[in-house]
Motif scaffolding. Structure first.
Motif, short mmCIF file in Angstrom:
data_model
loop_
_atom_site.label_atom_id
_atom_site.label_comp_id
_atom_site.label_asym_id
_atom_site.label_seq_id
_atom_site.Cartn_x
_atom_site.Cartn_y
_atom_site.Cartn_z
N UNK A 1 -1.78 120.16 36.31
CA UNK A 1 -1.71 120.58 34.79
C UNK A 1 -0.59 121.22 34.45
N UNK A 2 0.09 122.15 35.19
CA UNK A 2 1.38 122.74 34.79
C UNK A 2 2.37 121.74 34.64
N UNK A 3 2.27 120.63 35.75
CA UNK A 3 3.43 119.65 35.51
C UNK A 3 3.24 119.03 34.36
N UNK A 4 2.08 118.73 33.88
CA UNK A 4 1.83 117.79 32.75
C UNK A 4 2.40 118.42 31.40
N UNK A 5 2.11 119.75 31.35
CA UNK A 5 2.46 120.76 30.27
C UNK A 5 3.99 120.65 30.15
N UNK A 6 4.62 120.69 31.17
CA UNK A 6 6.21 121.15 31.52
C UNK A 6 6.90 119.76 31.06
N UNK A 7 6.13 118.62 31.43
CA UNK A 7 6.94 117.34 31.04
C UNK A 7 6.63 117.22 29.50
N UNK A 8 5.60 117.57 28.81
CA UNK A 8 5.24 117.37 27.41
C UNK A 8 6.31 118.44 26.64
N UNK A 9 6.42 119.52 27.09
CA UNK A 9 7.34 120.38 26.49
C UNK A 9 8.54 119.70 26.31
#
Length: 210
Positions: A30-38
């Motif tokens: 999940x932290x990877x997905x959020x980092x990419x989206x940011x």
């Protein structure tokens, strides 16, 4: 005296997978997905913002994802809350939810000049290509993971398919639900796909006391 025919000496070729991680690709956390989206939001990359969530939520193979059509996600000018896509490998339909945030990203993308009048949700940039190719999608995923410092060889398009079901299994330990979501016919396929025996064996061992 005749000279015996000796086998030709060939130069050794480098091993194709030297230095690469082969086999099953890792799911994103999940932290990877959020980092990419940011990073995509900061770059105002509307297409990729509209692509990343359906890629994860749909759990589609790349060959089916790139062929998604506008009618798959829109009805009467509105983004659907649920989409249905026919899988090319199994010829079975798969349904998935489109969250409010994803609908907003898709709505912004639908206003872009590139997609206006296109049959496909992810149109190609060349006239001879109606939609992006699986190779182009793979390059996009590679850019995503490298942008947040992950090793590109450990991740791929299948990482997107595995991401959500891996989290579902971690929270519920319900293999049957994951099997249904992935449309696997055999439970063994689901177990191998998740890498349950390999990844969770240490965790299981820790909670068992004798």
């Amino acid at each position: 005296m005749e000279t015996p025919n000796l086998p030709a000496i060939r130069a050794l070729r480098p091993v194709w997978n030297k230095g690469r991680i082969v086999g099953q690709k890792r799911p994103l956390k999940p932290k990877h997905v959020w980092a990419i989206r940011v990073r995509l939001e900061l770059a105002e990359a509307r297409r990729n913002l509209a692509l990343i969530k359906p890629a994860i939520d749909s759990k589609l193979r790349s060959c089916d994802l790139v062929k998604m059509k506008v009618v798959d996600i829109m009805a009467s000018g509105q983004i659907k809350e649920r989409a249905s896509v026919l899988q090319s490998k199994t010829q079975k339909s798969v349904r998935f939810e489109i969250s409010q945030g994803t609908r907003a990203s898709l709505a912004r993308w639908m206003g872009e000049p590139l997609i206006i009048g296109s049959e496909y949700l992810w149109p190609g940039r060349f006239h001879e290509r109606l939609h992006i190719s699986t190779r182009q999608y793979a390059r996009i995923v590679r850019e995503w993971v490298t942008s947040i410092g992950l090793e590109a060889s450990a991740y791929g398009t299948h990482s997107m398919r595995r991401t959500k079901v891996t989290q579902i299994y971690k929270k519920t330990e319900n293999l049957r639900a994951v099997q249904l979501l992935l449309r696997h016919t055999k439970m063994d396929s689901t177990v191998r796909y998740l890498g349950v025996e390999l990844e969770y064996a240490p965790d299981i061992a820790e909670v068992i006391e004798i």
